[in-house]
Scaffold this active site. Structure first.
Site, mmCIF file in Angstrom:
data_model
loop_
_atom_site.group_PDB
_atom_site.id
_atom_site.type_symbol
_atom_site.label_atom_id
_atom_site.label_comp_id
_atom_site.label_asym_id
_atom_site.label_seq_id
_atom_site.Cartn_x
_atom_site.Cartn_y
_atom_site.Cartn_z
ATOM 1 C CB SER A 1 -0.902 0.017 1.233
ATOM 2 O OG SER A 1 -1.729 -1.121 1.254
HETATM 3 N N1 SAH Z 1 -0.325 -5.562 4.221
HETATM 4 C C1 SAH Z 1 0.421 -5.764 2.990
HETATM 5 C C2 SAH Z 1 -0.353 -5.423 1.739
HETATM 6 C C3 SAH Z 1 -1.488 -6.359 1.558
HETATM 7 S S1 SAH Z 1 -1.931 -6.696 -0.124
HETATM 8 C C4 SAH Z 1 1.738 -5.028 3.008
HETATM 9 O O1 SAH Z 1 2.047 -4.369 4.007
HETATM 10 O O2 SAH Z 1 2.487 -5.129 2.034
HETATM 11 C C5 SAH Z 1 -3.192 -7.877 0.210
HETATM 12 C C6 SAH Z 1 -2.684 -9.266 0.505
HETATM 13 O O3 SAH Z 1 -3.782 -10.027 0.971
HETATM 14 C C7 SAH Z 1 -2.172 -9.998 -0.736
HETATM 15 O O4 SAH Z 1 -0.861 -10.430 -0.533
HETATM 16 C C8 SAH Z 1 -3.145 -11.169 -0.882
HETATM 17 O O5 SAH Z 1 -2.523 -12.346 -1.370
HETATM 18 C C9 SAH Z 1 -3.621 -11.347 0.548
HETATM 19 N N2 SAH Z 1 -4.891 -12.064 0.703
HETATM 20 C C10 SAH Z 1 -5.997 -12.029 -0.071
HETATM 21 N N3 SAH Z 1 -6.962 -12.815 0.439
HETATM 22 C C11 SAH Z 1 -6.458 -13.361 1.591
HETATM 23 C C12 SAH Z 1 -6.974 -14.270 2.580
HETATM 24 N N4 SAH Z 1 -8.214 -14.787 2.516
HETATM 25 N N5 SAH Z 1 -6.170 -14.594 3.614
HETATM 26 C C13 SAH Z 1 -4.912 -14.096 3.708
HETATM 27 N N6 SAH Z 1 -4.383 -13.244 2.809
HETATM 28 C C14 SAH Z 1 -5.144 -12.873 1.768
#
Ligand code: SAH
Length: 220
Positions: A64
């Site tokens: 993000s």
């Molecule tokens: N917090 C992260 C950015 C998140 S991007 C950072 O600091 O970089 C969103 C992430 O959520 C992605 O990597 C995606 O693979 C994950 N995601 C999506 N659905 C999910 C689920 N049900 N459980 C765990 N992770 C999930």
């Protein structure tokens, strides 16, 4: 472009992107100043790590925008010693920010490869107090519940009920809730089993895929 001195870049980022937009929480500002964000992005993007936008981290996922990380952390208001559950580890950067706020963090990532990279990034950055798990985070992690704070960093159509169940009394949950293209930042508070919800600005996150998130088949 200042790319010679990462600490200076961070300071500039905090001043012009984060404080300038109204983030005041000292612990959040300290964390954003301290965590080496360039170690959480792909090497070829390192010189863009402190810019005012999200970056691709591979596997169709993103880290993000710095301001959004700061804003969500401020809304979450982590306290020293809190146990925090994060859904969507991505790069591991948000988890590192929470750890820098002196919280203990369990973060769940559904893509194994992404989780492995998050773990590696955290190690390289010298972050301790974060546990990375692989799986569907929409069902939470009841083994270590209750959590003082829960943070969802992927777009969800609704707050997954198991995550509310696993939230401690007096706990906060922050998430981008809405449709797949656009969401609102919401903060849920749990008090004596009473739930209150506040809404903040508009955000765009990649979808939360899983049992209580979006259907994998709808993935575009
Ligand atoms: N917090 C992260 C950015 C998140 S991007 C950072 O600091 O970089 C969103 C992430 O959520 C992605 O990597 C995606 O693979 C994950 N995601 C999506 N659905 C999910 C689920 N049900 N459980 C765990 N992770 C999930």
């Amino acid at each position: 472009m200042m790319n010679s001195n990462r600490a200076e870049e961070r300071e500039y980022m905090v001043k012009t992107q984060i404080q300038a937009r109204g983030v005041r929480n000292e612990s959040v500002l300290h964390a954003m100043n301290k965590v080496p964000r360039h170690l959480f992005v792909p090497e070829e993007s390192a010189r863009e790590a402190y810019q005012d936008y999200p970056l691709s981290i591979g596997n169709g996922q993103t880290i993000s925008q710095p301001y959004i990380v700061a804003l969500m952390t401020e809304l979450l208001d982590p306290q020293s010693g809190d146990l925090i559950l994060e859904i969507g580890s991505g790069s591991g950067y948000q988890a590192a920010i929470l750890a820098a706020c002196k919280a203990r963090v369990i973060t769940i990532e559904r893509i194994r490869e992404v989780a492995a990279r998050a773990e590696q990034n955290l190690k390289q950055a010298g972050v301790t107090g974060v546990t990375v798990l692989t799986g569907d985070g929409t069902t939470g992690y009841p083994e270590n519940a209750p959590y003082d704070r829960v943070l969802i960093t992927a777009a969800t159509p609704r707050i997954p009920p198991p995550l509310v169940d696993q939230l401690a009394e007096g706990g906060y949950l922050v998430a981008p809730e809405g449709d797949r293209d656009i969401q609102q930042l919401v903060r849920l508070k749990k008090n004596r089993d009473e739930i209150s919800i506040e809404r903040f600005g508009t955000v765009r996150f990649v979808p939360l895929l899983g049992r209580y998130g979006w259907n994998k088949d709808e993935e575009n």
